[in-house]
Scaffold this motif. Sequence first.
Motif, short mmCIF file in Angstrom:
data_model
loop_
_atom_site.label_atom_id
_atom_site.label_comp_id
_atom_site.label_asym_id
_atom_site.label_seq_id
_atom_site.Cartn_x
_atom_site.Cartn_y
_atom_site.Cartn_z
N SER A 1 0.84 -1.20 0.00
CA SER A 1 0.00 0.00 0.00
C SER A 1 0.87 1.25 0.00
N SER A 2 0.70 2.08 -1.01
CA SER A 2 1.47 3.32 -1.09
C SER A 2 1.11 4.26 0.07
N ILE A 3 -0.13 4.16 0.53
CA ILE A 3 -0.57 5.01 1.64
C ILE A 3 0.16 4.64 2.92
N LEU A 4 0.31 3.33 3.18
CA LEU A 4 1.01 2.91 4.38
C LEU A 4 2.49 3.22 4.29
N LYS A 5 3.06 3.15 3.08
CA LYS A 5 4.46 3.56 2.92
C LYS A 5 4.65 5.02 3.33
N ALA A 6 3.75 5.87 2.83
CA ALA A 6 3.86 7.29 3.16
C ALA A 6 3.65 7.52 4.65
N CYS A 7 2.71 6.77 5.25
CA CYS A 7 2.44 6.91 6.69
C CYS A 7 3.65 6.48 7.49
N ALA A 8 4.29 5.38 7.12
CA ALA A 8 5.47 4.89 7.84
C ALA A 8 6.61 5.89 7.74
N ALA A 9 6.84 6.43 6.55
CA ALA A 9 7.92 7.41 6.38
C ALA A 9 7.62 8.67 7.19
N PHE A 10 6.36 9.07 7.21
CA PHE A 10 5.96 10.26 7.98
C PHE A 10 6.20 10.03 9.47
N ALA A 11 5.86 8.83 9.96
CA ALA A 11 6.07 8.52 11.38
C ALA A 11 7.55 8.53 11.73
N LEU B 1 15.06 2.61 3.68
CA LEU B 1 14.69 4.00 3.42
C LEU B 1 15.18 4.44 2.05
N ARG B 2 16.42 4.07 1.70
CA ARG B 2 16.94 4.45 0.38
C ARG B 2 16.12 3.81 -0.74
N ALA B 3 15.70 2.57 -0.49
CA ALA B 3 14.89 1.89 -1.50
C ALA B 3 13.53 2.59 -1.64
N ALA B 4 12.93 2.96 -0.54
CA ALA B 4 11.64 3.64 -0.60
C ALA B 4 11.77 5.00 -1.27
N ALA B 5 12.90 5.69 -1.02
CA ALA B 5 13.10 7.01 -1.61
C ALA B 5 13.33 6.92 -3.11
N ALA B 6 13.84 5.78 -3.56
CA ALA B 6 14.16 5.64 -4.98
C ALA B 6 13.10 4.88 -5.76
N PHE C 1 9.64 12.05 2.40
CA PHE C 1 9.76 11.79 3.83
C PHE C 1 10.91 10.83 4.11
N ALA C 2 11.08 9.81 3.26
CA ALA C 2 12.17 8.85 3.44
C ALA C 2 13.52 9.54 3.31
N ARG C 3 13.65 10.47 2.36
CA ARG C 3 14.90 11.21 2.19
C ARG C 3 15.19 12.07 3.44
N ILE C 4 14.14 12.64 4.00
CA ILE C 4 14.34 13.46 5.20
C ILE C 4 14.78 12.59 6.37
N VAL C 5 14.20 11.39 6.50
CA VAL C 5 14.60 10.48 7.58
C VAL C 5 16.07 10.09 7.42
N LEU C 6 16.48 9.80 6.18
CA LEU C 6 17.90 9.49 5.94
C LEU C 6 18.80 10.65 6.34
N ARG C 7 18.37 11.85 6.02
CA ARG C 7 19.13 13.04 6.41
C ARG C 7 19.20 13.18 7.93
N ASN C 8 18.08 12.85 8.61
CA ASN C 8 18.08 12.91 10.07
C ASN C 8 19.05 11.88 10.66
N LEU C 9 19.06 10.67 10.08
CA LEU C 9 19.97 9.64 10.57
C LEU C 9 21.42 10.06 10.38
N GLU C 10 21.70 10.69 9.26
CA GLU C 10 23.06 11.17 9.01
C GLU C 10 23.46 12.23 10.03
N HIS C 11 22.50 13.12 10.35
CA HIS C 11 22.77 14.16 11.34
C HIS C 11 23.10 13.54 12.70
N HIS C 12 22.31 12.56 13.13
CA HIS C 12 22.55 11.95 14.43
C HIS C 12 23.86 11.16 14.43
#
Length: 919
Positions: A847-857, A885-890, A901-912
């Motif tokens: 489900s594309s909707i659940l993918k977006a929801c998971a990335a948003f969470a 995350l990279r797979a979902a972003a691509a 949202f997946a790209r932003i999460v990857l950026r957050n992980l890099e920051h931490h």
Amino acid sequence: MTRRVRRKVAKKGKDDAVSLSYLEIEVEDLGLERNGDVDWTSLPDDTVIQLFSCLNYRDRASLSSTCKTWRVLGASQCLWSSLDLRAHKFDTATATSLASRCVYLQKLRFRGAESADAIIHLQAKNLREISGDYCRKITDATLSVIVARHEALESLQLGPDFCERITGDAIKAIALCCPKLKKLRLSGIKDVYADAINALAKHCPTLVDIGFLDCLNVDEAALENVSSVRFLSVAGTSNMKWDVVSHLWHKLPKLIGLDVSRTDIGSAAISRLLSSSLSLKVLCALNCPVLEEETSISTTKTNGKLLLALFSDIFRELSSLFAETSNKGRNMFLDWRCSKNKDKNLNEIMTWLEWILSHTLLRTAESNPQGLDNFWLKQGAALLLSLMQSSQEDVQERAATGLATFVVIDDENASIDRGRAEAVMRDGGIRLLLNLAKSWHEGLQSEAAKALANLSVNANVAKAVAEEGGINILAALARSMNRLVAEEAAGGLWNLSVGEEHKAAIAEAGGVKALVDLIFKWSSGGDGVLERAAGALANLAADDKCSMEVAIVGGVHALVMLARNCKFEGVQEQAARALANLASHGDSNSNNAAVGQEAGALEALVQLTRSPHEGVRQEAAGALWNLSFDDRNREAIAAAGGVEALVTLAQSCSNASPGLQERAAGALWGLSVSEANSIAIGREGGVAPLIALARSDAEDVHETAAGALWNLAFNHSNALRIVEEGGVPALVHLCSSSLSKMARFMAALALAYMFDGRIDEFAPMSSSSESTSKSVSLDGARRMALKHIEAFIRTFSNPQAFAAAAASSAPAALAQVTEKARIQEAGHLRCSGAEIGRFVSMLRNSSSILKACAAFALLQFTIPGGRHAVHHASLMQGGGAARVLRAAAAAATSPIEAKIFARIVLRNLEHHHQVEPSI
């Protein structure tokens, strides 16, 4: 409840003390070393006697036993000429032990029937004055025995509470036994009949002051026979025949002052009394509704006599008693006290006026009739402040109690009249009250502290109290051995501690330790002081530094002791609230764990959730909610029966206050973090009440219920229960309609858990074994849920910003999307590894909707600055989430929201990872 006010009269005093301030001042005057050793036996005798005079009778007697010299000095006649028994329990045994010291006792104050019964055992045959309160249970027999043993009695006062069991028979006994009686004031006698009054007229030739206050019946005609009376008060007495009064009382040859306040007297009787009486100088008719409603009263001629009424300028009227024109201000009483005028008649009138005005103003404040705001603001407050400076201690006490009472609008809801409170402050009342609180007289300390407590409900007054040094004074009074003094002082600290700016000052003054010590000192038989101490500690515990101080001085043990052992609901509520506040600083101190580790704490709080009192249940549930943030506490609460108790509470609170509903749902939310507890909550029937709470219109309630349902939905059995109990429409409604972003967010996550595919594996078995009567359409529920999850996610997407982010990998473009999508409160949520792993797995969902929801969470859980962002990033790094995350972003099939949202999460992980290389 964060504060408390009190209206009821509760007096406790000490009549035999000298008006001194602090003992330290006296020590300085003696030139003694403060920090060095002092040879107390070398003090001059008069100094020792002065120190003795500052003690209550029990401490004085105890100190006298320390050495032979002090035994002799402690028995000095001047120390035992006056005795106040109100500060402590006084019974026959105590009276017998004091009898040898009371040979020269002349003045006595007592409280209650037990003390009255013991008075005769003092063997004080020279007693001249007796004053008692709390006299409702005193009988004719007791009073008759007292007067029979004290034939030299000159003054007897019982009140202001009603003497319900005393009749005219006792008044006859007084007349027969006390021929030297000069003053008789009794409150609340049902029937003062003619024979009793005639007995006074016959046998008490020097009786000059009579007060039959708040009586049901008084024989008006018989009072005409008491020809010696100079001052007469029938204030508050009902069923008076005013036509008889006006035709007879003017014949009393020596009558100077008459008080008819709080009666139904009219202008005709007033006019006749003023015009006919040759001796009358002052007629007090305050708060007489009939008189005040009659239009003709404005033209009533006073014939040079004083008429004190609500519509008159009382200060100006009183000033007319003085020949000097300078005594026309509001300091008229003070001017009189300081005057060199030795006019005996004037002094008698002013002394009587102080007494009857203090009594009437207090009674009026207690009844709080409508329409008196103007009087209180223009005259009443100033009168009370002036009376507080009286040389009569009982007048001072009543005036302070009047100040404490007249500002209160609603004592149950701790509401006071702002205008009245600030009028007291403007007229210098705070300094006067603090001076009274520093007195050695315990009765004045108690009433002054009560007034300061009530006035401090107003923030401006509280600030003034603090600036004038009131916090140090109240903290000192909280250490008093007199329970009522300590109780009122604790009440003052309770109300002052509402203000954040006062908490540190209370701690610096030693107030925290004083409050904790009160709990240990009065652990039994002191519900009032315990409630106030616990309430003040609850307010203080909301502050991080103060909460640590509470724990250091033994507050955790004290509060748990109250929660376990006290049966009074007010104490239970405040103790539970204090424990809840202590446990609310989980990230900054160890109090949360400390409360949980205190023996019996969790069991007591679980038990309090079953209390019949809503306030107790609410605070207990709130405490368990806060405590459940600690992993060990969470499991211990469940082991103590917390799951069953909280489910029962949630089931029973459909009609309760939003506060209780929120805390019940919150405690279940906290417990459900543990999967074992989550399963237990579902099995105990916790799903249905949480769904009901999720339908609440109160934002805090449905937000908390959504959080609990989100945790429960992680388990497939609970997810199916939510569907079967009708939870999908409730969550969908929250997801689309709540004004709370957090409620919408957690409702969306609960729906995502329920329909990410795991429930399908168990639905057939569960539906056949657990709910054969229900027809569950998972497909229909799934379509409804996904539709609203998608709509929720899109509310955080800006097409222009998403397009810019998709076209560029620049940090600024992603930051713009992050700022739009961020839910500030979500940064406080802490997820387990299993929960993070589930969202990562959801990125692979069809489900594309659940993918977006998971990335948003995952975006919400990893945004830098979030309380648990580093923890979540660590879990994701360890679980290989970056690859997913990279797979979902691509992925070409992923919706743009999921990609960005997946790209932003990857950026957050890099920051931490950069900030914490150890991740």
